[in-house]
Write an enzyme that holds these catalytic residues in place. Structure first.
Site, mmCIF file in Angstrom:
data_model
loop_
_atom_site.group_PDB
_atom_site.id
_atom_site.type_symbol
_atom_site.label_atom_id
_atom_site.label_comp_id
_atom_site.label_asym_id
_atom_site.label_seq_id
_atom_site.Cartn_x
_atom_site.Cartn_y
_atom_site.Cartn_z
ATOM 1 N N THR A 13 43.488 81.225 60.532
ATOM 2 C CA THR A 13 42.820 79.771 60.761
ATOM 3 C C THR A 13 41.528 79.856 60.157
ATOM 4 O O THR A 13 41.140 78.645 59.574
ATOM 5 C CB THR A 13 42.776 79.472 62.252
ATOM 6 O OG1 THR A 13 44.331 79.286 62.719
ATOM 7 C CG2 THR A 13 42.170 78.123 62.401
ATOM 8 N N ASP A 58 49.392 83.274 57.057
ATOM 9 C CA ASP A 58 49.157 83.074 58.393
ATOM 10 C C ASP A 58 49.458 84.278 58.884
ATOM 11 O O ASP A 58 50.306 85.065 58.601
ATOM 12 C CB ASP A 58 50.085 81.622 58.862
ATOM 13 C CG ASP A 58 49.942 81.402 60.261
ATOM 14 O OD1 ASP A 58 49.713 80.242 60.618
ATOM 15 O OD2 ASP A 58 50.423 82.103 61.005
ATOM 16 N N SER A 59 48.858 84.700 60.187
ATOM 17 C CA SER A 59 49.133 85.983 60.614
ATOM 18 C C SER A 59 50.608 86.124 61.240
ATOM 19 O O SER A 59 50.907 87.154 61.416
ATOM 20 C CB SER A 59 48.127 86.602 61.547
ATOM 21 O OG SER A 59 48.380 85.842 62.856
ATOM 22 N N SER A 60 51.232 85.058 61.440
ATOM 23 C CA SER A 60 52.583 85.017 62.033
ATOM 24 C C SER A 60 53.463 85.728 61.022
ATOM 25 O O SER A 60 54.515 86.396 61.032
ATOM 26 C CB SER A 60 53.206 83.758 62.091
ATOM 27 O OG SER A 60 52.312 83.042 62.694
ATOM 28 N N THR A 90 44.853 84.804 64.529
ATOM 29 C CA THR A 90 44.481 85.242 65.960
ATOM 30 C C THR A 90 46.031 85.607 66.313
ATOM 31 O O THR A 90 46.249 86.508 67.345
ATOM 32 C CB THR A 90 43.975 84.195 66.727
ATOM 33 O OG1 THR A 90 44.882 83.111 66.681
ATOM 34 C CG2 THR A 90 42.637 83.684 66.229
ATOM 35 N N GLN A 273 55.582 93.628 82.063
ATOM 36 C CA GLN A 273 55.273 92.243 81.793
ATOM 37 C C GLN A 273 54.024 91.834 82.510
ATOM 38 O O GLN A 273 53.448 90.625 82.000
ATOM 39 C CB GLN A 273 56.491 91.398 82.373
ATOM 40 C CG GLN A 273 57.764 91.453 81.690
ATOM 41 C CD GLN A 273 58.906 90.729 82.072
ATOM 42 O OE1 GLN A 273 58.752 89.728 82.821
ATOM 43 N NE2 GLN A 273 60.036 91.150 81.619
HETATM 44 N N1 ASN Z 1 44.024 80.654 64.995
HETATM 45 C C1 ASN Z 1 44.939 81.347 64.275
HETATM 46 O O1 ASN Z 1 44.370 82.145 63.384
HETATM 47 C C2 ASN Z 1 46.216 81.051 64.226
HETATM 48 C C3 ASN Z 1 47.119 81.182 62.975
HETATM 49 N N2 ASN Z 1 48.405 80.476 63.111
HETATM 50 C C4 ASN Z 1 47.258 82.583 62.313
HETATM 51 O O2 ASN Z 1 47.140 83.536 63.155
HETATM 52 O O3 ASN Z 1 46.972 82.771 61.158
#
Ligand code: ASN
Length: 339
Positions: A13, A58-60, A90, A273
């Site tokens: 982000t 995007d880190s996903s 994030t 958990q």
């Molecule tokens: N705040 C972020 O960076 C979220 C974004 N979807 C990522 O992880 O790349």
């Protein structure tokens, strides 16, 4: 002499721009974003250089492949810089921080991961402070390990978890105190900062895309539905159990599955958990089956750290008993050793 810090921009982000399908990183634009932050050229700032990774993600979408690319980018520049700031999304930052902590063997310079919840191009971006403070922390050189700075706290990278989807203090470290807090001053918590575990020059241990899995148990789980994923192919599994390592044992459905995994040589790592506290397999009857099947205790490791550690130990080529042994030992401050 001014310190030199390398900023590795991987996406996330912090550098994203609004587009037709929502926020996404745009190659070649981040340097312009940094040029618009006058503090970055203040005489009190270290010298820095920007390296943009390709592709920006995007880190996903970050995988083991990108972890290796980030590790390689650090290793290639290790002697030219005093520290590294890795700008990262994030969503999976805690996984990448954990992976880098294992991959960068003999690290004795700061590697600080940060990012933001609001892009730098937006008025209320949290990215400015996160970046500026990370650069100062990297230049101070007090924390010579992989850490994660976000929202005023410096956390050990392999102890961090993303705990808020929209808060500006998005990360926490439930089982380990912050390494530093940044209020009016940056205060280091000397007793929490580990002594560098250095035994020679930096070595990059590249990771392989080992077939592993994460399974979270829940009330009513029908274990037989998971039978098909427990094949010989699956090398390791992180089981997210209730409380101190407990699993439902109704109908005796789980035990055959665990035994099957055991027979295949799959390494079962038991995490909790509960964000806080540690796993103690065998305390309750409901965890005795795990004990009997030779499961490994993840102690107070996060799932993120356990996943990264499995990748790391398998990629080192160790045999199963060695992997099981090291899973329960403290390698980079990722767990509190059992007393
Ligand atoms: N705040 C972020 O960076 C979220 C974004 N979807 C990522 O992880 O790349």
């Amino acid at each position: 002499m001014k310190k030199r810090i390398c900023i590795l921009y991987t996406g996330g982000t912090i550098g994203m721009m609004p587009g037709e399908q929502g926020y996404a990183p745009k190659p070649g634009c981040f340097a312009g974003g940094l040029a618009a932050i006058p503090e970055l050229t203040s005489p009190d700032m270290p010298d820095w250089e920007l390296v943009e990774m390709d592709p920006l993600l995007d880190s996903s979408n970050i995988t083991v492949h990108e972890w290796c690319a980030i590790g390689q980018a650090i290793a290639d520049r290790y002697h030219q810089f005093d520290g590294f700031v890795v700008l990262h999304g994030t969503d999976t930052m805690a996984y990448t921080a954990s992976a880098l902590s294992f991959m960068l063997e003999n690290l004795d310079k700061p590697v600080v991961l940060t990012g933001s919840q609001i892009p730098l191009c937006q008025l209320r971006s949290d990215g400015r402070d996160n970046l500026i403070t990370s650069l100062l922390i990297a230049a101070e050189g007090v924390v010579n390990e992989v850490s994660l700075y976000f929202g005023g706290q410096l956390l050990r990278g392999n102890r961090a978890v993303k705990s808020s989807a929209d808060g500006l203090q998005a990360f926490s470290s439930p089982n380990y105190p912050p390494l530093a807090t940044a209020g009016v001053d940056i205060r280091y918590n000397k007793s929490a900062i580990g002594a560098p575990r250095v035994n020679g020059p930096l070595q990059l241990a590249k990771l392989e895309n080992v077939p592993i899995g994460v399974l979270k148990v829940f009330p009513g789980i029908q274990f037989e539905l998971f039978d098909s994923i427990l094949t010989e192919k699956l090398q390791g599994i992180v089981l997210e159990t209730f409380g101190a390592g407990n699993i439902p044992d109704y109908d005796g459905a789980l035990l055959p599955l665990i035994q099957k995994a055991f027979a295949h040589g799959t390494i079962l790592t038991v995490c909790s958990q509960c964000p806080q506290g540690a796993v103690h397999i065998g305390t309750y009857a409901t965890s005795s089956g795990l004990k009997a099947a030779g499961a490994v205790s993840g102690l107070d490791m996060t799932t993120e750290a356990a996943v990264a550690k499995l990748y790391y130990l398998f990629s080192k080529g160790y045999d199963r008993d060695t992997i099981k042994h090291w899973m329960e030992q403290d390698l980079r401050g990722e767990l509190t050793s059992a007393r």
